[in-house]
Design an enzyme around this catalytic site. Sequence first.
Site, PDB file in Angstrom:
ATOM      1  N   HIS A  52      -0.586 -18.961  21.327  1.00  0.00           N
ATOM      2  CA  HIS A  52       0.664 -18.573  20.665  1.00  0.00           C
ATOM      3  C   HIS A  52       1.323 -17.328  21.275  1.00  0.00           C
ATOM      4  CE1 HIS A  52       0.881 -21.224  16.964  1.00  0.00           C
ATOM      5  NE2 HIS A  52      -0.249 -21.583  17.545  1.00  0.00           N
ATOM      6  N   ASP A 110       7.054 -16.072  15.805  1.00  0.00           N
ATOM      7  CA  ASP A 110       6.263 -17.297  15.729  1.00  0.00           C
ATOM      8  C   ASP A 110       6.495 -17.877  14.338  1.00  0.00           C
ATOM      9  OD1 ASP A 110       3.971 -19.088  15.202  1.00  0.00           O
ATOM     10  OD2 ASP A 110       3.215 -18.329  17.107  1.00  0.00           O
TER      11      ASP A 110
END
Length: 466
Positions: free
Chosen positions: A26, A123
Amino acid sequence: MEITGTINHGVREKHVAVFAFPFASHPSLLLTLARKLASAAPNVVFSFFNTETSNKALFSDQLVYENILPYNVWDGIPKDYVFQGKPVEEINLFLAEAEEEFRRVLKVAEVDIGLKVSCLVVDAFLWFSGDVADEMNIPWVAFWTAGASSLSAHFYTDLIREKTAELKGSVRPEDEIADLIPGLSKVRLGDLPSGVVFGNIESPFSTMLHKMGRALPRATAVPLNSFQDLDPDLTKSLSSKLKNFLNIGPFNLMSKQTQSLKSDDEFSCISWLENKKPRSIAYISFGTTFKPPPHEILELAEALEETKTPFLWSISKDSEKHFPQGFLERISANGTGKVVPWAPQVQVLEHFAIGVFVTHGGWSSVLESIGVGVPMICRPLVGDQQINTWMIESVWEIGVRIEGGTFTKHGTRCALEQVLSGDGLSERLKEKIETLKNLAHKAAEPNGSSNQNFKTLVDVVTGATL
């Protein structure tokens, strides 16, 4: 507070804050997006919020970006904490403190940089950042690091649970195939991400994803690392529900920088492939975060040896103890295989000798395989890998799932034969993935859909459209 860069590129006009989810791939994917945005908007300063450990891995001495400044947030692990070995324990500790930590360090960055934050790029996992953006009255850009199918599963979680309530009583509900997700005519229940229907739906991680799905309609933009023609029906459905739903990938084709500063000189993967027959080699890698259990590593190794399938296997050194006795010596002596602790994956997959990618089905690996037209054999492990595998086998038809979902000698032999044999199925897989490869490259062209979508995203982030 350690800052590993200095802003000296033009006049600082705006300040965009970037919130990372500091696990698996991520942070690196979000930094790739931040770099692209920073390059497109050189007069904007980007503060990048991440844990200290993750920031150190991303911002090495060789990788300093003029208008991206890293800031450290606490990982939530108390001093002298003893890990108890619970699943996703580290993630749960982080989530318990994340909102308060991001809010705290955001104020530090604003004072430090001397500019109020004008946009949040985050995110998408960090759903609470939508509340932060609302309070600040600024755009909220929620970046999804994976594909449209997994995002749809979380966005439509309430609808899916409603539709599947009556199926829970069946003998094997996970094997039920149903019409659950708008834009996806059918999906196997067991291939939905854990926490949607099965698994611990009340865990902090599952709760985070459920809240994220509910919060996304408030986002100013929802970019994702994919391309429109991969999932046109899912894209159409999500575009009708979300503002600025933007396919801006595949990142492996959109971003020209090399995947790693690491050299292949030490392990010589590419030179080993040079004298091999075209499309004959199985490349095997399950990423860096998870791996199959020891007995499956053994079964996979035995199947490779018994079928005499030539292979290049990237696997950690500590996993080699699970190989059959004498395995490494035999494959080295007869030249059929090579085992390395690291491989330059994109360059390996691009090589003419690679005929199949044996993978966990992680999204970046899937896109890299599509980008070079190499069919896949999938053994999904966690997260979105199950639904990615469903798409690979049943929707896009560019690979196969290992029989029963785990490596056995028989199942592995069958899968290798299916993909490498050159028969009807093998040829269909190659034709299908070649078509998707061409569409991916078209999307990444200067006037392609992903580049056009990225320009829209730049306008949102810099305030040009507001």
